[in-house]
Design a protein around this motif. Structure first.
Motif, PDB file in Angstrom:
ATOM      1  N   LEU A  10     153.984  75.417  91.150  1.00 28.02           N
ATOM      2  CA  LEU A  10     153.532  75.888  90.347  1.00 28.02           C
ATOM      3  C   LEU A  10     152.085  75.441  90.468  1.00 28.02           C
ATOM      4  CD1 LEU A  10     155.073  74.432  86.730  1.00 28.02           C
ATOM      5  CD2 LEU A  10     155.247  77.042  87.547  1.00 28.02           C
ATOM      6  N   GLY A  11     151.953  74.462  91.382  1.00 25.96           N
ATOM      7  CA  GLY A  11     150.293  74.277  92.019  1.00 25.96           C
ATOM      8  C   GLY A  11     149.766  74.627  93.319  1.00 25.96           C
ATOM      9  N   GLY A  12     150.750  74.769  94.096  1.00 27.93           N
ATOM     10  CA  GLY A  12     150.718  75.653  95.554  1.00 27.93           C
ATOM     11  C   GLY A  12     150.873  74.120  96.397  1.00 27.93           C
ATOM     12  N   PHE A  13     150.543  74.391  97.491  1.00 32.10           N
ATOM     13  CA  PHE A  13     150.349  73.641  98.318  1.00 32.10           C
ATOM     14  C   PHE A  13     149.544  72.533  98.119  1.00 32.10           C
ATOM     15  CE2 PHE A  13     152.054  77.023 100.535  1.00 32.10           C
ATOM     16  CZ  PHE A  13     153.815  76.735 100.515  1.00 32.10           C
ATOM     17  N   GLY A  14     148.513  72.625  97.467  1.00 30.04           N
ATOM     18  CA  GLY A  14     147.607  70.975  97.134  1.00 30.04           C
ATOM     19  C   GLY A  14     148.382  70.311  96.218  1.00 30.04           C
ATOM     20  N   ALA A  15     149.502  70.320  95.817  1.00 34.26           N
ATOM     21  CA  ALA A  15     150.259  69.433  95.674  1.00 34.26           C
ATOM     22  C   ALA A  15     151.215  68.246  96.616  1.00 34.26           C
ATOM     23  CB  ALA A  15     151.779  69.960  94.572  1.00 34.26           C
ATOM     24  N   LEU A  16     150.927  68.896  97.718  1.00 32.42           N
ATOM     25  CA  LEU A  16     151.409  68.241  98.393  1.00 32.42           C
ATOM     26  C   LEU A  16     151.193  66.586  98.620  1.00 32.42           C
ATOM     27  CD1 LEU A  16     152.251  71.306 101.891  1.00 32.42           C
ATOM     28  CD2 LEU A  16     154.373  69.666 100.116  1.00 32.42           C
ATOM     29  N   THR A  17     149.879  66.661  98.383  1.00 34.81           N
ATOM     30  CA  THR A  17     149.169  65.600  98.186  1.00 34.81           C
ATOM     31  C   THR A  17     150.149  64.062  97.721  1.00 34.81           C
ATOM     32  OG1 THR A  17     148.122  66.222  96.485  1.00 34.81           O
ATOM     33  CG2 THR A  17     146.358  66.925  98.209  1.00 34.81           C
ATOM     34  N   LEU A  18     151.230  64.622  96.997  1.00 32.65           N
ATOM     35  CA  LEU A  18     151.183  63.889  96.136  1.00 32.65           C
ATOM     36  C   LEU A  18     153.020  63.143  96.688  1.00 32.65           C
ATOM     37  CD1 LEU A  18     151.356  65.375  92.550  1.00 32.65           C
ATOM     38  CD2 LEU A  18     150.003  63.483  93.048  1.00 32.65           C
ATOM     39  N   TRP A  19     153.433  63.697  97.508  1.00 31.87           N
ATOM     40  CA  TRP A  19     154.309  63.707  98.871  1.00 31.87           C
ATOM     41  C   TRP A  19     154.888  62.594  98.616  1.00 31.87           C
ATOM     42  CZ3 TRP A  19     155.192  60.315 102.715  1.00 31.87           C
ATOM     43  CH2 TRP A  19     154.235  59.256 103.521  1.00 31.87           C
ATOM     44  N   PRO A  20     153.942  60.997  98.464  1.00 31.23           N
ATOM     45  CA  PRO A  20     154.690  59.815  98.027  1.00 31.23           C
ATOM     46  C   PRO A  20     155.559  59.725  97.485  1.00 31.23           C
ATOM     47  CG  PRO A  20     151.866  60.036  99.170  1.00 31.23           C
ATOM     48  CD  PRO A  20     152.394  61.211  98.646  1.00 31.23           C
ATOM     49  N   LEU A  21     155.159  60.146  96.116  1.00 35.14           N
ATOM     50  CA  LEU A  21     156.346  59.782  95.328  1.00 35.14           C
ATOM     51  C   LEU A  21     157.097  60.185  94.926  1.00 35.14           C
ATOM     52  CD1 LEU A  21     154.841  59.185  92.466  1.00 35.14           C
ATOM     53  CD2 LEU A  21     154.542  61.636  91.042  1.00 35.14           C
ATOM     54  N   ALA A  22     157.660  61.157  95.384  1.00 38.65           N
ATOM     55  CA  ALA A  22     159.124  61.887  96.054  1.00 38.65           C
ATOM     56  C   ALA A  22     160.055  60.714  96.382  1.00 38.65           C
ATOM     57  CB  ALA A  22     159.394  63.092  96.714  1.00 38.65           C
ATOM     58  N   PRO A  23     159.730  59.870  97.317  1.00 39.82           N
ATOM     59  CA  PRO A  23     160.266  58.523  98.129  1.00 39.82           C
ATOM     60  C   PRO A  23     160.896  57.477  96.387  1.00 39.82           C
ATOM     61  CG  PRO A  23     159.043  58.932  99.210  1.00 39.82           C
ATOM     62  CD  PRO A  23     158.632  59.517  98.284  1.00 39.82           C
ATOM     63  N   ILE A  24     159.209  57.616  95.855  1.00 41.31           N
ATOM     64  CA  ILE A  24     159.151  56.267  94.684  1.00 41.31           C
ATOM     65  C   ILE A  24     160.392  56.951  93.928  1.00 41.31           C
ATOM     66  CG2 ILE A  24     157.763  55.214  93.181  1.00 41.31           C
ATOM     67  CD1 ILE A  24     155.923  55.648  95.316  1.00 41.31           C
ATOM     68  N   LEU A  25     159.978  58.196  93.229  1.00 47.42           N
ATOM     69  CA  LEU A  25     160.862  58.291  91.924  1.00 47.42           C
ATOM     70  C   LEU A  25     162.838  58.648  92.257  1.00 47.42           C
ATOM     71  CD1 LEU A  25     158.634  61.256  91.082  1.00 47.42           C
ATOM     72  CD2 LEU A  25     158.700  59.228  89.884  1.00 47.42           C
ATOM     73  N   ALA A  26     162.886  58.607  93.589  1.00 55.28           N
ATOM     74  CA  ALA A  26     164.066  59.226  94.467  1.00 55.28           C
ATOM     75  C   ALA A  26     164.619  57.883  94.134  1.00 55.28           C
ATOM     76  CB  ALA A  26     164.159  59.495  95.792  1.00 55.28           C
ATOM     77  N   VAL A  27     164.418  56.273  94.476  1.00 57.05           N
ATOM     78  CA  VAL A  27     164.102  54.875  94.593  1.00 57.05           C
ATOM     79  C   VAL A  27     164.400  54.507  93.416  1.00 57.05           C
ATOM     80  CG1 VAL A  27     164.255  52.306  95.293  1.00 57.05           C
ATOM     81  CG2 VAL A  27     163.452  54.612  96.871  1.00 57.05           C
ATOM     82  N   LEU A  28     163.936  54.544  92.183  1.00 62.70           N
ATOM     83  CA  LEU A  28     163.711  54.968  90.357  1.00 62.70           C
ATOM     84  C   LEU A  28     165.152  55.591  90.572  1.00 62.70           C
ATOM     85  CD1 LEU A  28     160.104  54.796  89.859  1.00 62.70           C
ATOM     86  CD2 LEU A  28     161.683  52.754  90.486  1.00 62.70           C
ATOM     87  N   ALA A  29     165.461  56.553  90.440  1.00 65.36           N
ATOM     88  CA  ALA A  29     166.125  57.150  89.652  1.00 65.36           C
ATOM     89  C   ALA A  29     167.679  56.921  90.802  1.00 65.36           C
ATOM     90  CB  ALA A  29     166.359  58.760  90.146  1.00 65.36           C
ATOM     91  N   ILE A  30     167.974  56.477  91.841  1.00 66.49           N
ATOM     92  CA  ILE A  30     169.025  56.271  92.287  1.00 66.49           C
ATOM     93  C   ILE A  30     169.669  54.624  92.343  1.00 66.49           C
ATOM     94  CG2 ILE A  30     170.574  56.826  94.570  1.00 66.49           C
ATOM     95  CD1 ILE A  30     168.652  59.250  94.980  1.00 66.49           C
ATOM     96  N   GLY A  31     168.049  53.999  92.677  1.00 65.47           N
ATOM     97  CA  GLY A  31     168.129  52.638  92.691  1.00 65.47           C
ATOM     98  C   GLY A  31     169.435  51.703  92.572  1.00 65.47           C
ATOM     99  N   PRO A  32     169.340  51.769  90.944  1.00 64.51           N
ATOM    100  CA  PRO A  32     170.366  51.540  90.010  1.00 64.51           C
ATOM    101  C   PRO A  32     171.564  51.885  89.733  1.00 64.51           C
ATOM    102  CG  PRO A  32     168.288  52.084  88.681  1.00 64.51           C
ATOM    103  CD  PRO A  32     168.205  52.530  90.284  1.00 64.51           C
ATOM    104  N   PHE A  33     172.002  52.414  89.997  1.00 65.21           N
ATOM    105  CA  PHE A  33     173.464  53.370  90.362  1.00 65.21           C
ATOM    106  C   PHE A  33     174.214  52.859  92.028  1.00 65.21           C
ATOM    107  CE2 PHE A  33     171.570  56.258  88.035  1.00 65.21           C
ATOM    108  CZ  PHE A  33     172.727  56.885  87.282  1.00 65.21           C
ATOM    109  N   LEU A  34     173.228  52.642  92.872  1.00 62.12           N
ATOM    110  CA  LEU A  34     173.581  51.631  94.192  1.00 62.12           C
ATOM    111  C   LEU A  34     173.551  50.463  93.270  1.00 62.12           C
ATOM    112  CD1 LEU A  34     171.190  53.987  96.522  1.00 62.12           C
ATOM    113  CD2 LEU A  34     173.532  54.135  95.888  1.00 62.12           C
ATOM    114  N   LEU A  35     172.732  50.254  92.845  1.00 61.63           N
ATOM    115  CA  LEU A  35     172.365  48.217  92.903  1.00 61.63           C
ATOM    116  C   LEU A  35     174.195  48.289  91.714  1.00 61.63           C
ATOM    117  CD1 LEU A  35     169.390  47.942  92.008  1.00 61.63           C
ATOM    118  CD2 LEU A  35     170.376  47.106  94.546  1.00 61.63           C
ATOM    119  N   TRP A  36     174.057  48.749  91.153  1.00 60.91           N
ATOM    120  CA  TRP A  36     175.944  48.912  90.151  1.00 60.91           C
ATOM    121  C   TRP A  36     176.924  48.869  91.133  1.00 60.91           C
ATOM    122  CZ3 TRP A  36     179.271  52.167  90.440  1.00 60.91           C
ATOM    123  CH2 TRP A  36     180.836  52.119  89.693  1.00 60.91           C
TER     124      TRP A  36
END
Length: 104
Positions: A10-36
């Motif tokens: 929706l925001g075009g390539f200007g949103a690529l500045t948020l790329w550090p957010l993706a690994p953080i969200l992945a860790v928060l989403a998948i992490g609890p299952f891998l810790l379980w």
């Protein structure tokens, strides 16, 4: 993971500045299952390897998130007017050689 993708679309390539957010969200989403998974292995399946336990955690993550995909598909089917139960009707009909219920 969906938020960065939506911002990119929706925001075009200007949103690529948020790329550090993706690994953080992945860790928060998948992490609890891998810790379980090692906890489950310790308490219920000592014979399983650590890799198998991690794969169980990843599979549980996918299983926990599948309702989002199924619900989205169902919502799109409702919007398109394809909300019939043709298969259920076929199962309720007596077995014959004639025509069967069809999705309209």
């Amino acid at each position: 993971m969906g938020l960065p993708l939506a911002l990119l679309v929706l925001g075009g390539f200007g949103a690529l500045t948020l790329w550090p957010l993706a690994p953080i969200l992945a860790v928060l989403a998948i992490g609890p299952f891998l810790l379980w998974s090692p906890v489950y292995r310790r308490d219920h399946a000592l014979e399983a390897s650590r890799l198998t336990a991690l794969l169980w955690g990843a599979a549980l993550w996918l299983y926990a998130y599948h309702p989002f995909v199924v619900s989205a598909r169902g919502f799109v089917r409702m919007l398109r007017g394809r909300n019939g139960w043709a298969k259920t009707r076929r199962n309720a009909e007596p077995v014959t050689d004639g025509s069967v219920a069809r999705e309209s």
